[in-house]
Design a protein around this motif. Structure first.
Motif, PDB file in Angstrom:
ATOM      1  N   PRO A  60     -36.141 -23.662 136.336  1.00  0.00           N
ATOM      2  CA  PRO A  60     -37.168 -22.625 136.169  1.00  0.00           C
ATOM      3  C   PRO A  60     -36.573 -21.226 136.263  1.00  0.00           C
ATOM      4  O   PRO A  60     -35.680 -20.951 137.068  1.00  0.00           O
ATOM      5  N   THR A  61     -37.084 -20.338 135.413  1.00  0.00           N
ATOM      6  CA  THR A  61     -36.647 -18.948 135.378  1.00  0.00           C
ATOM      7  C   THR A  61     -37.864 -18.043 135.381  1.00  0.00           C
ATOM      8  O   THR A  61     -38.874 -18.351 134.729  1.00  0.00           O
ATOM      9  N   CYS A  62     -37.770 -16.920 136.101  1.00  0.00           N
ATOM     10  CA  CYS A  62     -38.849 -15.935 136.068  1.00  0.00           C
ATOM     11  C   CYS A  62     -38.683 -15.091 134.811  1.00  0.00           C
ATOM     12  O   CYS A  62     -37.729 -14.313 134.689  1.00  0.00           O
ATOM     13  N   ASN A  63     -39.571 -15.292 133.866  1.00  0.00           N
ATOM     14  CA  ASN A  63     -39.449 -14.655 132.558  1.00  0.00           C
ATOM     15  C   ASN A  63     -40.723 -13.868 132.255  1.00  0.00           C
ATOM     16  O   ASN A  63     -41.781 -14.459 132.058  1.00  0.00           O
ATOM     17  N   GLU A  64     -40.624 -12.548 132.257  1.00  0.00           N
ATOM     18  CA  GLU A  64     -41.756 -11.670 131.961  1.00  0.00           C
ATOM     19  C   GLU A  64     -42.961 -12.008 132.832  1.00  0.00           C
ATOM     20  O   GLU A  64     -44.099 -12.107 132.358  1.00  0.00           O
ATOM     21  N   GLY A  65     -42.706 -12.196 134.139  1.00  0.00           N
ATOM     22  CA  GLY A  65     -43.781 -12.414 135.095  1.00  0.00           C
ATOM     23  C   GLY A  65     -44.314 -13.827 135.148  1.00  0.00           C
ATOM     24  O   GLY A  65     -45.346 -14.066 135.779  1.00  0.00           O
ATOM     25  N   ARG A  66     -43.598 -14.781 134.523  1.00  0.00           N
ATOM     26  CA  ARG A  66     -44.060 -16.164 134.505  1.00  0.00           C
ATOM     27  C   ARG A  66     -42.873 -17.085 134.711  1.00  0.00           C
ATOM     28  O   ARG A  66     -41.795 -16.863 134.141  1.00  0.00           O
ATOM     29  N   CYS A  67     -43.038 -18.136 135.517  1.00  0.00           N
ATOM     30  CA  CYS A  67     -41.996 -19.143 135.678  1.00  0.00           C
ATOM     31  C   CYS A  67     -41.997 -20.057 134.452  1.00  0.00           C
ATOM     32  O   CYS A  67     -43.035 -20.663 134.122  1.00  0.00           O
TER      33      CYS A  67
END
Length: 606
Positions: A60-67
């Motif tokens: 999982p990556t935090c991408n533009e405010g979303r996991c």
């Protein structure tokens, strides 16, 4: 004014005192609604609580405010189906099916393009298909019709969308693309005398196109089957008897490979005979009306021969059917082996029998009637000597009354009976097979109860998914009788319940759109060997983190590859399950005014 305000205040106070004295009124307290779990983050650490991908090595990556799981493209193929709004300036009301490779693997659209790869999805062209079915005088003479010159007849043109490298029917792949039908009418052409043409608008794609002559011309002239591909404009004129074109000729105009003789001792007046494609049962020949006790007719076809020989191709049936208004009389359907079997003797049958029956459940107080829809499909029909003939086929459907009682007329034989109890009765769709219907028979059909299905929906970090939609759609993979669909919603703790027919379902958990979680689909068998009173627990359905699919939908506006955004289009994503053949929907969104849509995708259904 002051006096009026004081008077209103006194009236209000008096009402409150009266209400309190008489009813014990207290102020209404609002109940706050629990908001569903959301997928949001500000740091990478917040995403570590989610489980990693089960099908890849992604974390999982935090991408533009979303996991999310971030990758160049999903690991599986899918199909994008776009329904254009009726108000669109381009292709209004059309439906496009586009393979995922178009989004990720275009070689002619770089970052400087008006529709660059991975961030823009270009819609195919669409245009007008128009044409006619014309017959030359020589071709007409072969079937016994006198024409002084080439003549066009009214036809019904059916375009069935094909998809994939193998040109399979889109509907057979589970894609929601219906056949498009157009009928001939008089159309002005360049201000000249109106021509008899069929016209329709179609997206550029591959289609199976069938031209069916309308009655009475279907008696003499066969339908035309072709696979066609076209772009913005598609002149589709067909001429039977055109020179030097094998696909415009009758298959065997001078031979006897299309001659059939049908006999029935009780007479054939008003009966019909035709040839049909075995897998689809679509008519492929002229439709002949029969007379007397024996009729010899030509069943002409176009493009239905073996390679390099006029003999009929494989997988063709001959069909002999009674008039449409006859009840209780079966049709004769027989496969032709190497083109042989065109001489049919329709057997003598016993009189149809009146069947009375009851759909009911046995209780301690006796039978309890259940309203239902019934469908009868024969396995074989009984002849006068008592033997069974599987080449005879009869089907009918009916409704019981509110007490489950029914009466119908059937030719005696062996039947499969599909019982679909009315909604709200608590009983499941079921099929009783090999039911022997004898003269004077009375049947009691007993459906089984629906299965109470329960489950629990959570996100992959363990939080319950509240207020998510749970959909049960019948799987079309290998099921002859489809169960009925159903839907419900999860409670605050992620739990859900619903009653389902027995059968195989695509179970979908669809979190609310703003939560940032994807639609999760799993294939489950409901009921089966369990007793009819048993409930079934689907266990915990874990919705994974998504991969974000984001692109702009654009339509072409010129030959220079310029594109304009399409707002208000419905974009749906379909993928085939790991162990299946029918695509199921795994995501949906609507494009905004700039043509942009964003769809969170889960893994391939399994």
């Amino acid at each position: 004014m002051r006096g009026m305000r004081e008077a209103r205040a006194m009236v209000k106070a008096a009402f409150v005192m009266t209400c309190a004295a008489l009813f014990g009124c207290t102020p209404v307290q609002g109940t706050p609604q629990k908001r569903p779990s959301t997928n949001a983050c500000s740091t990478e650490q917040e995403c570590s609580a989610y489980a990693p991908s089960e099908t890849s090595s992604l974390s999982p990556t935090c991408n533009e405010g979303r996991c999310e799981f971030v990758a160049d493209a999903p690991s599986f193929d899918f199909t994008i189906v776009i329904n254009m709004p009726s108000t669109a300036s381009y292709a209004a009301g059309q439906t496009f099916a586009i393979p995922s490779s178009t989004l990720f693997k275009r070689s002619n659209a770089g970052p400087t393009s008006t529709c660059p790869v991975t961030s823009c999805l270009p819609l195919p062209n669409f245009g007008d298909a128009s044409g006619s079915y014309t017959v030359t005088s020589d071709a007409a003479a072969i079937v016994g019709v006198a024409l002084s010159a080439s003549t066009s007849f009214p036809v019904r043109a059916v375009y069935t969308p094909l998809f994939g490298a193998d040109d399979a029917r889109a509907s057979d792949l589970g894609l929601p693309l219906d056949s498009i039908v157009s009928t001939s009418r008089l159309v002005p052409v360049d201000g000249a005398t109106p021509a008899l043409l069929y016209q329709t608008s179609l997206p550029s794609a591959s289609y199976q196109r069938v031209l069916y002559p309308e009655a009475p011309y279907n008696e003499d002239f066969p339908p035309v089957f072709n696979t066609v591909r076209f772009g913005t404009q598609f002149p589709d004129a067909f001429t039977l008897g055109a020179p030097l074109e094998s696909f415009t000729q009758l298959d065997d105009p001078t031979g006897n490979t299309r001659t059939a003789t049908i006999s029935r001792s009780d007479g054939l007046e008003g009966w019909h005979v035709w040839l049909a494609d075995e897998p689809t049962m679509a008519r492929i020949s002229s439709l002949r009306t029969l007379h007397g006790v024996a009729s010899t007719v030509r069943l002409d076809t176009i493009g239905q021969s073996q390679p390099d020989t006029p003999a009929l191709r494989d997988k063709v049936n001959i069909v002999v059917a009674p008039p449409d208004d006859w009840a209780g009389v079966p049709r004769f359907v027989s496969p032709l082996i190497g083109g042989a079997g065109r001489n049919v003797v329709y057997p003598t049958l016993p009189s149809p029998t009146s069947l009375i029956g009851l759909v009911a459940q046995l209780t301690e107080a006796g039978y309890m009637g259940i309203a239902a829809e019934l469908s009868f499909a024969s396995e074989s029909i009984r002849l006068v000597d008592g033997s069974l003939q599987p080449l005879l086929e009869y089907k009918t459907s009916l409704s019981t009354d509110d007490s489950g009682r029914f009466v119908t007329v059937l030719p005696p034989g062996i039947y499969d009976i599909t019982i679909q109890p009315a909604e709200g009765t608590g009983f499941s769709t079921v099929q009783e097979t090999s039911v022997d219907v004898e003269p004077g028979a009375a049947l009691t059909l007993t459906p089984i109860k629906r299965t109470l299905v329960s489950g629990h929906a959570i996100s992959s970090d363990g939080r319950p998914l509240a207020q998510a939609a749970v959909l049960a759609d019948p799987s079309r993979d290998g099921q002859g009788v489809l169960p009925r669909p159903a839907r419900t919603s999860t409670l605050d703790d992620g739990s859900f319940q619903m009653e389902l027919d027995q059968g195989r379902y695509n179970i979908s958990v669809e979190p609310q759109a703003a939560t940032g979680f994807p639609r999760f689909v799993t294939i489950r068998e409901i009921g089966g060997d369990a007793s009819e009173d048993d409930a079934q627990d689907l266990g915990t359905l874990t919705v994974p983190l998504p991969m974000r699919l984001s692109f702009t939908v654009k339509g072409p506006v010129s030959k220079a590859a310029n594109y304009v955004p399409i707002g208000g289009a419905i974009v749906r994503i379909f993928a085939v399950p790991v162990s299946g053949s029918q695509a199921v929907e795994i995501g949906m969104a609507m494009t905004d005014s700039n043509g942009l849509c964003e769809i969170p995708l889960a893994d391939q259904p399994h």
